[in-house]
Design a protein around this motif. Structure first.
Motif, PDB file in Angstrom:
ATOM      1  N   LEU A 177      -4.964   1.514  -7.905  1.00 48.72           N
ATOM      2  CA  LEU A 177      -5.961   0.229  -8.111  1.00 48.72           C
ATOM      3  C   LEU A 177      -5.495  -0.739  -8.684  1.00 48.72           C
ATOM      4  O   LEU A 177      -5.490  -1.894  -8.266  1.00 48.72           O
ATOM      5  CB  LEU A 177      -7.303   0.590  -8.485  1.00 48.72           C
ATOM      6  CG  LEU A 177      -8.333  -0.529  -8.918  1.00 48.72           C
ATOM      7  CD1 LEU A 177      -8.650  -1.259  -7.255  1.00 48.72           C
ATOM      8  CD2 LEU A 177      -9.732   0.190  -9.475  1.00 48.72           C
ATOM      9  N   ASN A 187       0.786   4.144  -2.923  1.00 45.57           N
ATOM     10  CA  ASN A 187       0.567   5.655  -2.181  1.00 45.57           C
ATOM     11  C   ASN A 187       1.639   6.655  -2.936  1.00 45.57           C
ATOM     12  O   ASN A 187       1.353   7.772  -3.069  1.00 45.57           O
ATOM     13  CB  ASN A 187       0.503   5.760  -0.853  1.00 45.57           C
ATOM     14  CG  ASN A 187      -0.834   5.077  -0.394  1.00 45.57           C
ATOM     15  OD1 ASN A 187      -1.758   4.928  -1.198  1.00 45.57           O
ATOM     16  ND2 ASN A 187      -0.831   4.921   0.973  1.00 45.57           N
ATOM     17  N   ILE A 221      -5.481   7.547  -8.749  1.00 44.32           N
ATOM     18  CA  ILE A 221      -6.251   6.687  -7.852  1.00 44.32           C
ATOM     19  C   ILE A 221      -6.553   5.427  -8.632  1.00 44.32           C
ATOM     20  O   ILE A 221      -6.252   4.287  -7.982  1.00 44.32           O
ATOM     21  CB  ILE A 221      -7.677   7.246  -7.413  1.00 44.32           C
ATOM     22  CG1 ILE A 221      -7.469   8.259  -6.653  1.00 44.32           C
ATOM     23  CG2 ILE A 221      -8.640   6.102  -6.936  1.00 44.32           C
ATOM     24  CD1 ILE A 221      -8.696   9.223  -6.164  1.00 44.32           C
ATOM     25  N   GLN A 245     -11.302   0.796  -1.766  1.00 42.68           N
ATOM     26  CA  GLN A 245     -11.091   2.085  -2.005  1.00 42.68           C
ATOM     27  C   GLN A 245     -12.430   2.561  -1.795  1.00 42.68           C
ATOM     28  O   GLN A 245     -12.470   3.854  -2.078  1.00 42.68           O
ATOM     29  CB  GLN A 245     -10.577   2.366  -3.568  1.00 42.68           C
ATOM     30  CG  GLN A 245      -8.923   1.964  -3.630  1.00 42.68           C
ATOM     31  CD  GLN A 245      -8.578   2.489  -5.130  1.00 42.68           C
ATOM     32  OE1 GLN A 245      -9.400   2.515  -6.003  1.00 42.68           O
ATOM     33  NE2 GLN A 245      -7.393   2.680  -5.063  1.00 42.68           N
ATOM     34  N   GLN A 275       0.838  -1.230  -0.116  1.00 36.33           N
ATOM     35  CA  GLN A 275      -0.129  -0.155  -0.012  1.00 36.33           C
ATOM     36  C   GLN A 275       0.767   1.251  -0.027  1.00 36.33           C
ATOM     37  O   GLN A 275       0.535   2.161  -0.608  1.00 36.33           O
ATOM     38  CB  GLN A 275      -0.911   0.132   1.301  1.00 36.33           C
ATOM     39  CG  GLN A 275      -1.908   1.031   0.928  1.00 36.33           C
ATOM     40  CD  GLN A 275      -2.933   0.927  -0.052  1.00 36.33           C
ATOM     41  OE1 GLN A 275      -3.657  -0.092  -0.323  1.00 36.33           O
ATOM     42  NE2 GLN A 275      -3.083   2.199  -0.909  1.00 36.33           N
TER      43      GLN A 275
END
Length: 550
Positions: free
Chosen positions: A514, A27, A510, A434, A23
């Motif tokens: 994903l 990010n 975003i 999300q 993660q």
């Protein structure tokens, strides 16, 4: 107290991200980094990245340099980053078609207005005389659907007349309204080649095609590109491929004592058998000129660490070519291709950088295949599929990045190929994390699954998905979707595909995160990804898996 709680939340968020390296790497994918790649690749300096041009070579150099800086290893067969492949540009001229009918006066069909045709075997001349014609319905052989339009009929040396599309009258057959590969013109031509037909003519109707005859005539009258075939006969024995208008087809069937509309309807019966066009013979002639072009794919990898799984791969694809330099429009002749597909290339590069960061914990390896010649027929990905640098049976899945969401954050994401693979299920699971939803292609009848590079990977059995932008925009107002569509449609394949005032790469940021997390799940999953049971590509996948086990 409010300030204290906010600070405490930030600390917990940092700890959470720090404890999950995947993660954290996701990010680190940021819209500013995406923009840097897009600005470079879509600049006028790259001259529209046309296939076989100086702009293509500049793109190759840029991509190789970026992959080297990331630390990705070269993965072409010769130990470099570059897989070269030859293309032929084909221009047809002096095309003529006539029909003889039971000794009566032959009639001619008009090129462009009533028929389109071109050499199917990369020959310079076609001269077909007195060939028999046979109507073969949809021209489909699909064992998994218990469907065979040929019923053992020998069509070698004959001209096939074929109905466009695939059966859509039953939701339990051929995906219902969704157009499968069986409904694509390329399948009809490939089947004709496989069965040794002399030629094939697809009957065009607006209903079965989804577009008018003008699209057929304009598209196929231009220079066409093909992978150059060897001298081993791999081009096949089929002399020509083509299309007929509905009116010309109706005339043809009438001369054979048949009703076109009745025959088109008859093709929907699984018991349909081929119908000879009795008393008719066809003459076809044309000439073609060719020019040879050398094109290039860029291939790199990041190796995994599991001794048993590191020779299996997650494949990321994105095409870096665009339309190059064309006729000026208000003084601008460069098709910059910012959305199509500098944006997809940027997302792929950012994902590769993230996977490099995670390399110590990757089980499988990552294969980046940045292809050229997509805009002239998906030819770069076709070349890789026909000349793979790793066994397709060792590729767990393909995520194809072609056109990112450059207009802002959405609550949803569209997946072309939704519900067809276990990889689609992984993406849906990650989207839920999300707080987002995944939707299927809203236009299944247009066959988008067969119109980008993942399709060539699916053809060799690799489970593939083609993510598309969502439609539920956050904070943009209720009329923004219509505005987005009008802007995107106006810019598509024009000199106006540039970064503009409506761009907001928060959405691409975003979405890329994903896709990154979905890929990470596939890289470290216990098993290879799969096609859903009964899918049209499942049988090919099983054959590829059997091949690597032998």
């Amino acid at each position: 107290m409010k300030t204290f709680l906010l600070s405490l939340s930030a600390v917990f968020l940092f700890i959470s991200c720090s404890s999950d390296p995947a993660q954290k790497a996701a990010n680190d994918i940021h819209k500013d980094s995406l923009l840097r790649h897009i600005e470079t690749l879509s600049s006028d300096d790259f001259m529209g990245r046309g296939t076989g041009t100086e702009g293509e070579q500049m793109s190759v150099d840029y991509l190789v340099n970026e992959l080297q800086e990331i630390g990705a290893q070269p993965a072409a067969d010769d130990g470099s980053y570059v897989q070269e492949f030859p293309l032929l540009g084909q221009s047809t001229s002096n095309a003529e078609m006539s029909v003889s009918t039971n000794g009566r006066t032959p009639f001619n069909l008009r090129y462009f207005d009533e028929f389109m045709a071109w050499p199917a075997n990369q020959s310079e001349e076609v001269d077909v005389s007195n060939a028999e014609l046979i109507y073969v319905g949809y021209g489909i052989q699909a064992p998994e659907e218990n469907w065979d339009d040929f019923k053992g009929t020998d069509v070698e040396g004959k001209i096939l007349v074929v109905k466009n599309s695939d059966p859509a009258y039953d939701e339990d057959l051929f995906g219902g309204d969704a157009r499968l590969y069986y409904g694509r013109y390329s399948y009809k031509y490939e089947k004709a080649k496989e069965l040794g037909a002399l030629g094939v003519l697809i009957i065009h109707t607006d209903e079965t095609a989804g577009y008018g005859w003008n699209v057929v005539a304009n598209s196929w009258s231009r220079e066409r590109f093909y992978l150059k075939q060897g001298e081993d006969g791999s081009a096949g024995n089929t002399e020509f491929n083509g299309w007929l208008t509905q009116d010309a087809s109706s005339l043809l069937f009438e001369e054979a004592g048949l009703n076109l509309m009745e025959q088109l309807e008859a093709a929907d019966d699984p018991a349909f058998e081929p119908v000879p066009l009795e008393g008719l013979s066809m003459n076809v002639s044309m000439e073609a000129e060719y020019r040879e072009i050398q094109s290039k794919n860029v291939i790199a990898k990041i190796e995994g660490n599991d001794p048993e799984l590191k020779d299996e791969y997650l494949m990321l694809t994105a095409h870096f070519d665009h339309l190059g330099v064309t006729t000026p429009v208000e003084g601008d002749s460069i098709n910059n291709g910012a959305s199509d597909n500098a944006a997809g290339v940027a997302a792929l590069l950012e994902m590769m950088e993230g996977y490099k960061e995670l390399q110590p914990i990757l089980k499988r390896s990552v294969l980046a295949v940045l292809v050229s010649a997509e805009e002239v027929g998906l030819l770069g990905s076709q070349y890789w599929a026909e000349n793979p640098t790793v066994e397709p049976g060792k590729v767990t899945a393909n995520i194809n990045l072609d056109g990112m969401n450059v207009y802002g954050q959405t609550n949803d994401v569209v997946v072309v190929g939704y519900g067809r693979t276990s990889l689609s299920d992984l993406l849906e699971d990650e989207a839920q994390k999300q707080g987002r939803t995944v939707k299927p292609d809203p236009y299944p009848g247009r066959g988008y699954f067969y119109r980008s590079d993942h399709f060539n990977m699916a053809k060799v059995g690799i489970p593939a998905i083609f993510p598309n932008p969502g439609t539920e925009y956050v904070g943009k107002g209720e009329n923004f979707l219509a505005l987005r569509d009008s802007v995107a449609d106006a810019n598509y394949h024009t000199v106006n595909d540039e970064i503009n005032e409506y761009w907001d790469l928060t959405g691409a940021q975003i979405d890329t995160r994903l896709f990154f997390m979905t890929g990470f799940r596939a890289l470290n999953a216990e098993n290879l990804q799969t096609w859903d049971s009964g899918d049209e590509f499942e049988a090919t996948r099983l054959r590829m898996l059997e091949r690597i086990e032998q």
